[in-house]
Scaffold this active site. Structure first.
Site, mmCIF file in Angstrom:
data_model
loop_
_atom_site.group_PDB
_atom_site.id
_atom_site.type_symbol
_atom_site.label_atom_id
_atom_site.label_comp_id
_atom_site.label_asym_id
_atom_site.label_seq_id
_atom_site.Cartn_x
_atom_site.Cartn_y
_atom_site.Cartn_z
ATOM 1 N N HIS A 110 14.164 1.598 10.567
ATOM 2 C CA HIS A 110 12.388 0.808 9.674
ATOM 3 C C HIS A 110 11.726 1.318 11.515
ATOM 4 O O HIS A 110 11.411 0.258 12.273
ATOM 5 C CB HIS A 110 13.065 -0.665 9.413
ATOM 6 C CG HIS A 110 11.742 -0.760 8.750
ATOM 7 N ND1 HIS A 110 12.000 -1.863 7.551
ATOM 8 C CD2 HIS A 110 10.450 -0.949 8.760
ATOM 9 C CE1 HIS A 110 10.733 -2.136 6.885
ATOM 10 N NE2 HIS A 110 9.703 -2.177 7.901
ATOM 11 N N HIS A 117 7.832 1.822 12.224
ATOM 12 C CA HIS A 117 6.096 2.155 11.197
ATOM 13 C C HIS A 117 5.330 3.850 12.668
ATOM 14 O O HIS A 117 5.881 3.227 13.970
ATOM 15 C CB HIS A 117 5.573 1.178 10.752
ATOM 16 C CG HIS A 117 5.819 0.065 9.996
ATOM 17 N ND1 HIS A 117 5.330 0.944 8.670
ATOM 18 C CD2 HIS A 117 7.190 -0.695 10.792
ATOM 19 C CE1 HIS A 117 5.956 -0.460 8.344
ATOM 20 N NE2 HIS A 117 6.667 -1.031 9.068
ATOM 21 N N LEU A 118 5.153 4.433 11.970
ATOM 22 C CA LEU A 118 4.106 5.156 13.537
ATOM 23 C C LEU A 118 2.808 5.691 12.817
ATOM 24 O O LEU A 118 2.640 6.149 13.530
ATOM 25 C CB LEU A 118 5.171 6.654 12.680
ATOM 26 C CG LEU A 118 6.665 6.549 13.698
ATOM 27 C CD1 LEU A 118 7.237 8.047 13.626
ATOM 28 C CD2 LEU A 118 6.581 6.606 14.570
ATOM 29 N N ASN A 169 3.626 3.410 4.125
ATOM 30 C CA ASN A 169 3.334 2.328 3.760
ATOM 31 C C ASN A 169 1.510 2.608 4.499
ATOM 32 O O ASN A 169 1.106 1.746 4.792
ATOM 33 C CB ASN A 169 2.690 0.897 4.076
ATOM 34 C CG ASN A 169 3.425 0.076 5.397
ATOM 35 O OD1 ASN A 169 4.377 1.086 6.018
ATOM 36 N ND2 ASN A 169 3.133 -0.988 6.055
ATOM 37 N N LYS A 198 11.392 3.297 -0.952
ATOM 38 C CA LYS A 198 10.686 1.776 -0.127
ATOM 39 C C LYS A 198 9.662 1.323 -1.526
ATOM 40 O O LYS A 198 8.444 1.404 -1.823
ATOM 41 C CB LYS A 198 9.819 1.948 0.613
ATOM 42 C CG LYS A 198 9.470 0.483 1.666
ATOM 43 C CD LYS A 198 10.806 -0.711 2.159
ATOM 44 C CE LYS A 198 10.070 -1.966 2.760
ATOM 45 N NZ LYS A 198 9.372 -1.711 4.215
ATOM 46 N N HIS A 207 14.720 -6.162 7.131
ATOM 47 C CA HIS A 207 14.262 -7.086 7.960
ATOM 48 C C HIS A 207 14.871 -8.181 7.686
ATOM 49 O O HIS A 207 13.540 -9.342 7.922
ATOM 50 C CB HIS A 207 12.667 -6.613 8.681
ATOM 51 C CG HIS A 207 12.688 -6.367 7.353
ATOM 52 N ND1 HIS A 207 11.219 -7.325 6.510
ATOM 53 C CD2 HIS A 207 10.265 -5.816 6.992
ATOM 54 C CE1 HIS A 207 10.157 -7.250 5.809
ATOM 55 N NE2 HIS A 207 10.132 -5.903 6.031
#
Length: 329
Positions: free
Chosen positions: A12, A14-15, A40, A94, A165
């Site tokens: 999991h 975020h980039l 997102n 997702k 999470h």
């Protein structure tokens, strides 16, 4: 003392895009062989063309590192044809409830209506990844969503449902009840409680959603992780924000842990005498459950003090400036 991890995975991550992507993606690619990339963005990754462009940008940012971005689509009202075309390019879809977290305004407004798409995912064998929170009182948002997970686990028994999470003991108990429920857990939720975030001076760099919970919740998460629960995997939810978005009025939610997660968790597994289970938690469980084969990579952790940098560019990590006992070898 040292630990050798084979193809560690972050399930999991975020980039972001643009300059932030260029800054943070190499930090994950250095020590992980792959990661599940969150969709997102603005606009969201909700079609195959957008996904391919984003994946190409990730590969461009990491150079020659052996790293696979396992891509996801942002859930919307997909046709079965769209999902069939996308299936070979994605690890899952997702679901974000509308407005519940960063860049989720275009998420699901009606969970009941979303079941039409969820049924298609079950038929096609595409995992459903879920940010499971409601708009209830902030400490109860995950707990309130557990009834939804239970309903979907029963209604879609052939669907792999991933509770992203997780932060509560109740979520761990639910994980044990249904074979088609899986979960990820973050570094911060294994190490801190709400008291660390706001018990003294507010620490914006520990503020995330879902918010950290109580000591008994952390204890349940740690117990599941160090004992390598077969349907639990590491997912950092590492979420970079520039300093101006964290140390400000209206602090952005997100904890940045990508470059230090493996070192921090090594200390936790060692403290519980469970280093033998670390490989399963950070790779083997995910490979088995998702039926994936990430690039080969061996990462060595050594028992040598390491001081967490005060910043990585314009992004402040969790516990910036603190010395920890494990380093990347």
């Amino acid at each position: 003392m040292e630990i050798k991890l084979k193809s560690p995975l972050d399930m999991h991550l975020h980039l972001r895009e643009g300059a932030m992507l260029e800054a943070v993606a190499p930090l994950s690619a250095e020590t992980f062989s792959g990661a599940v990339i969150m969709p997102n963005l603005v606009p969201p990754v909700d079609n195959l063309d957008r996904l391919k462009e984003y994946r190409a940008a990730i590969y461009s940012s990491i150079g020659d590192e052996a790293f696979c971005p396992f891509m996801t689509l942002f859930l919307r009202d997909y046709t079965e044809e769209e999902l069939l075309e996308a299936k070979e390019h994605i690890i899952g879809v997702k679901l974000y409830p509308a407005g519940i977290t960063t860049n989720s305004e275009g998420g699901v407004a009606s969970l009941d209506a979303a079941e039409v798409v969820i049924a298609k995912l079950e038929r096609l064998g595409i995992p459903l990844l879920v940010h499971g929170e409601t708009n209830a009182f902030v400490m109860d948002r995950e707990a309130d969503f557990l009834d939804v997970y239970e309903r979907w686990a029963q209604k879609f028994p052939k669907l792999m449902i991933v509770m992203e999470h997780i932060t509560t003991a109740a979520a761990v108990r639910l994980l044990d009840r249904f074979e088609n429920l899986h979960a990820t857990v973050t570094v911060q939720h294994l190490l801190i409680t709400l008291d660390d975030v706001a018990g003294g001076m507010l620490d914006p760099h520990l503020f995330c959603k879902p918010i950290a919970k109580r000591p008994e919740d952390r204890e349940a998460l740690v117990n599941a992780a160090v004992n390598a629960h077969p349907r639990l995997s590491f997912g950092s939810d590492s979420a970079p924000h520039p300093l101006s978005k964290k140390e400000c009025c209206g602090c952005a939610a997100g904890v940045f842990t990508a470059p230090i997660g493996l070192q921090l968790m090594a200390e936790m597994f060692e403290a519980h005498g469970k280093l033998d289970n670390y490989q399963a938690f950070v790779s083997d469980n995910a490979c088995r459950n998702y039926k994936i084969t990430p690039p080969e990579k061996e990462v060595t952790l050594v028992k040598k003090p390491f001081t967490i940098p005060k910043a990585y560019g314009d992004v402040v990590p969790m516990w910036a400036g603190r010395e920890i006992p494990w380093s990347i070898g």
